[in-house]
Write a protein that holds these residues in place. Structure first.
Motif, PDB file in Angstrom:
ATOM      1  N   HIS A  70       0.811  -1.215   0.000  1.00 25.98           N
ATOM      2  CA  HIS A  70       0.000   0.000   0.000  1.00 25.98           C
ATOM      3  C   HIS A  70       0.843   1.263   0.000  1.00 25.98           C
ATOM      4  N   VAL A  71       2.151   1.121   0.195  1.00 20.78           N
ATOM      5  CA  VAL A  71       3.033   2.274   0.021  1.00 20.78           C
ATOM      6  C   VAL A  71       4.319   1.813  -0.657  1.00 20.78           C
ATOM      7  N   ARG A  72       4.723   2.536  -1.675  1.00 19.88           N
ATOM      8  CA  ARG A  72       6.078   2.374  -2.183  1.00 19.88           C
ATOM      9  C   ARG A  72       6.551   3.784  -2.524  1.00 19.88           C
ATOM     10  N   LYS A  73       7.580   4.205  -1.851  1.00 21.17           N
ATOM     11  CA  LYS A  73       8.027   5.580  -2.076  1.00 21.17           C
ATOM     12  C   LYS A  73       9.534   5.628  -2.219  1.00 21.17           C
ATOM     13  N   GLU A 105       5.195   6.272  -5.201  1.00 23.79           N
ATOM     14  CA  GLU A 105       4.841   5.498  -6.381  1.00 23.79           C
ATOM     15  C   GLU A 105       3.496   4.830  -6.124  1.00 23.79           C
ATOM     16  N   ILE A 106       3.356   4.295  -4.942  1.00 23.85           N
ATOM     17  CA  ILE A 106       2.076   3.722  -4.519  1.00 23.85           C
ATOM     18  C   ILE A 106       1.693   4.411  -3.222  1.00 23.85           C
ATOM     19  N   GLY A 107       0.398   4.633  -3.038  1.00 26.50           N
ATOM     20  CA  GLY A 107      -0.047   5.261  -1.805  1.00 26.50           C
ATOM     21  C   GLY A 107       0.038   6.758  -1.913  1.00 26.50           C
ATOM     22  N   GLU A 108      -0.281   7.447  -0.833  1.00 24.40           N
ATOM     23  CA  GLU A 108      -0.209   8.904  -0.877  1.00 24.40           C
ATOM     24  C   GLU A 108       0.308   9.440   0.442  1.00 24.40           C
ATOM     25  N   GLN A 109       0.703  10.677   0.406  1.00 23.94           N
ATOM     26  CA  GLN A 109       1.318  11.299   1.564  1.00 23.94           C
ATOM     27  C   GLN A 109       0.248  11.879   2.476  1.00 23.94           C
ATOM     28  N   PHE A 110       0.352  11.537   3.757  1.00 21.38           N
ATOM     29  CA  PHE A 110      -0.616  12.096   4.697  1.00 21.38           C
ATOM     30  C   PHE A 110       0.036  13.078   5.655  1.00 21.38           C
ATOM     31  N   ARG A 134      -2.026   6.168  -6.393  1.00 15.97           N
ATOM     32  CA  ARG A 134      -2.139   4.788  -6.863  1.00 15.97           C
ATOM     33  C   ARG A 134      -2.504   3.905  -5.687  1.00 15.97           C
ATOM     34  N   LYS A 135      -3.423   3.015  -5.916  1.00 14.97           N
ATOM     35  CA  LYS A 135      -3.893   2.144  -4.855  1.00 14.97           C
ATOM     36  C   LYS A 135      -4.218   0.807  -5.501  1.00 14.97           C
ATOM     37  N   ASP A 136      -3.306  -0.137  -5.433  1.00 16.21           N
ATOM     38  CA  ASP A 136      -3.477  -1.385  -6.174  1.00 16.21           C
ATOM     39  C   ASP A 136      -4.479  -2.325  -5.499  1.00 16.21           C
ATOM     40  N   PHE A 144      -3.422  -3.049 -11.210  1.00 15.08           N
ATOM     41  CA  PHE A 144      -2.859  -1.748 -10.808  1.00 15.08           C
ATOM     42  C   PHE A 144      -3.994  -0.749 -10.898  1.00 15.08           C
ATOM     43  N   GLN A 145      -4.111   0.092  -9.921  1.00 19.93           N
ATOM     44  CA  GLN A 145      -5.252   1.001  -9.946  1.00 19.93           C
ATOM     45  C   GLN A 145      -4.844   2.394  -9.493  1.00 19.93           C
ATOM     46  N   TRP A 146      -5.359   3.391 -10.220  1.00 22.04           N
ATOM     47  CA  TRP A 146      -5.087   4.772  -9.855  1.00 22.04           C
ATOM     48  C   TRP A 146      -6.412   5.460  -9.586  1.00 22.04           C
TER      49      TRP A 146
END
Lengths: 449, 201
Positions: B47-50, B67-72, B93-95, B100-102
């Motif tokens: 759920h996160v790749r940064k 790359e995946i997930g978002e910043q909170f 992006r949230k797979d 793969f899903q955006w």
């Protein structure tokens, strides 16, 4: 507005063929010396002179420092230029050689390529609200668009200030560097070309950018080796860069950085920019420093060394030997020597005129003639001092233009060097410690080591 | 991803109670980047790749790129200078396990507005809007890393609740690879070795 002694210098005042124009870029006369400096400048730009040295020699007040400043201005901001006075390296905090090494490394730039994010778009709307209470932080919103999209940005205080300062308005095409917050106005959008009002003749029209608002862009920035040293010396941290109090830097740190920079250079990530180190009053250095300079000039990452001196044949500090300019012969042998000669009356007048403009002083022609006469008979520096003081006297009498009386007044108020000497000769007996009068004055004043 | 697991020095921290695996990847992208990966223990979905650039001499450490997930991380407007307003579309992006899903949230326009295309030359997906309000180009790093061809047929979009969902079906090679990794993880027990840089910003 504060003005330094050489703040009027904008360059060397040469044309494309390196011929010196008589009055240009704030420089007057010294045609030969300026042409020589121009040749050296050309060599620096071609990167041919790194590790060599130049000596500018001449009487006091003949524009040695001005020529060095002119070279710095002509080199541009991208080439590091460090200016120190010979006496600056004597300090209790660090050894002489450390101070010199630091000065050397401040003069070598490393150009590093880096990717940054920029926002480029047309301003659709800019809205800055003052809070209703009248005090407190402003709130701002900026809407930008490209041909494909539109985005609203919230603005921080600093960004609001710089947008206001740049007078950014709807229809402008701007870029914002995300890392530094720098705003650049590229021009007006073509779609606004019909808003005839409120634009100057120089308004530039550009197309609205395409694609995404945020773009990645490769930028190049130059840091000096010294800055890299300081950031990477453990005990210091980068804050030392601001305080200027960097202390001594360990040799191992420098070695590491040298090898790292060499590595980057091979990988194409960085480029070395040899800059210029200017040492004024170079006769103040002692024999140890000169031998250090000899050695340092031979390393492969050495800047161009420019030195200036107003001494003739004099003792080399730290020895009993006399040498031209107080510089050992072996070092002199490596130098290209440029000499400056005293100014002519006409040139003095022009310099005084330029200084008047620089200091925003209105002066009548008669006063300028009188001042020039003073400059010829005493010294150029003294005459320049009188500009500021005469202007003050003029303002006190609520005059708008400095005239001859003001000059006369300050001339009688402030002694120049020769009148002061004369005065001392006459009244020496009434000063303290006159029993030491027989001692030659120069050796007592000069010898500090 | 399997390859990444093998050739990067994986440091694993975590407690048995923590709901996710956290790794730092040190060499997988390039020598000057560091990465951080988080995986839900329950579903074994990343759920996160940064990524971010390592701090080098004379430069600051760069910000995390998700790359995946978002910043909170909390918004600090004055430190940033300017930030996209929260009313703008937000892209993340949230797979899922099969695709793969955006997701682009905050998009109020109907589904006819969007035009999502796949460009095989640049290997990028482009989102356009007919009303010229939103535009985005992005690549699919997993497909690039596995060096697989892109199939426009695998791309689909959906819209609802002010959100545009772009889905690219994972090809069987990727699914196979992920299954192998998941099997590895099922065997793994979280160790308590060392500290890992997992600050949120």
């Amino acid at each position: 507005m504060p003005t330094g002694a050489h703040s009027h210098i904008r360059g060397l005042g040469l044309d494309d063929a390196l011929e010196a124009r008589n009055v240009s870029h704030g420089m007057v006369g010294q045609l030969e010396a300026r042409r020589a400096a121009g040749v050296i400048l050309e060599m620096i730009k071609e990167g041919k002179i790194a590790g060599r040295a130049v000596l500018i020699a001449g009487q006091p007040g003949t524009g040695k420092t001005a020529i060095a400043m002119g070279m710095a201005q002509a080199l541009g901001t991208d080439t590091p230029f460090t200016s120190i006075a010979g006496s600056e390296i004597f300090s209790l905090e660090m050894s002489k050689t450390e101070a010199l090494t630091q000065a050397f490394r401040k003069s070598i730039g490393v150009r590093i390529k880096e990717e940054t994010e920029i926002i480029e778009g047309e301003v659709v709307e800019i809205q800055i609200d003052r809070p209703a209470t009248g005090t407190g932080a402003k709130v701002g919103k900026l809407t930008l668009k490209t041909t494909e999209m539109e985005t609203i940005y919230d603005l921080g205080q600093k960004m609001i200030e710089s947008l206001t300062k740049e007078k950014v308005q709807a229809g402008d095409i701007i870029t914002i560097d995300k890392a530094t917050g720098k705003i650049t106005k590229l021009g007006r959008s073509f779609t606004r070309a019909r808003d005839y009002d409120a634009m100057g003749a120089q308004t530039r029209f550009v197309q609205c950018p395409e694609g995404e608002l945020q773009k990645r862009k490769e930028v190049v920035h130059t840091v000096t080796l010294h800055e890299i040293d300081v950031i990477n010396s453990r005990t210091q941290g980068f804050l030392a860069l601001f305080s200027g109090d960097t202390g001594e830097i360990k040799g191992e740190v420098r070695e590491q950085i040298n090898s790292k920079v060499a590595e980057w250079r091979e990988e194409g990530k960085a480029e070395i920019v040899p800059g210029v180190l200017f040492i004024d009053e170079v006769h103040m250095l002692d024999i140890e420093c000169f031998s250090f300079l000899n050695r340092a000039l031979e390393t492969d990452m050495a800047p161009v060394l420019i030195m200036a001196t107003n001494r003739g044949i004099t003792r080399i500090r730290g020895t009993q030997y006399k040498s031209p300019h107080g510089i050992p012969i072996d070092l002199l042998d490596r130098l290209l020597i440029i000499s400056t000669s005293p100014y002519q009356e006409k040139e003095i007048k022009q310099i005084l005129n330029i200084r008047c403009e620089e200091e925003d002083v209105e002066m009548s022609d008669d006063a300028l003639t009188v001042l020039t006469r003073i400059g010829v008979e005493t010294s150029l520096r003294y005459a320049i001092q009188l500009i500021t003081t005469a202007n003050l006297v003029c303002r006190k009498r609520k005059g708008t233009e400095v005239d001859v009386d003001d000059i006369k007044r300050v001339y009688s108020l402030f002694l120049d060097e020769s009148r002061s000497t004369q005065f001392l000769k006459e009244y020496q007996d009434t000063f303290m410690f006159n029993e030491m009068g027989s001692e030659p004055a120069e050796s007592a004043a000069m010898e500090t080591s | 991803m399997k390859k990444h697991l093998q050739d990067s020095r994986l440091k694993m921290v975590g407690f048995d109670l923590w709901p996710e695996f956290v790794f730092s990847l040190e060499t997988s992208r390039s020598a000057d980047h560091v990465g951080n990966v988080r995986m839900k223990k329950e579903s074994l979905i990343l759920h996160v790749r940064k990524w971010r650039k390592k701090a080098t001499i004379g430069m600051k450490e760069s910000k995390w790129e998700y790359e995946i997930g978002e910043q909170f991380a909390p918004r600090n407007l004055d430190a940033e200078g300017l930030m996209e307003s929260t009313s703008n579309p937000i892209f993340a992006r949230k797979d899922t396990s099969l695709a793969f899903q955006w997701r682009v949230r905050n998009l109020p326009y109907p589904i006819e507005t969007y035009d999502v295309t796949l460009n095989n030359d640049t290997r990028q997906v482009t989102v356009r809007t007919t009303n010229k309000k939103y535009y985005k180009k992005f690549d699919i790093p997993d497909m690039d890393r596995a060096q697989l061809p892109l199939e426009p047929a695998n791309l689909s979009i959906a819209y609802g609740n002010n959100t545009l969902i772009i889905t690219y079906k994972k090809p069987k090679e990727i699914l196979q690879m992920e299954k192998e990794i998941q099997d590895e993880f099922k065997k793994l027990k979280a160790s308590k070795e060392g500290d890992v840089d997992c600050t949120p910003s």
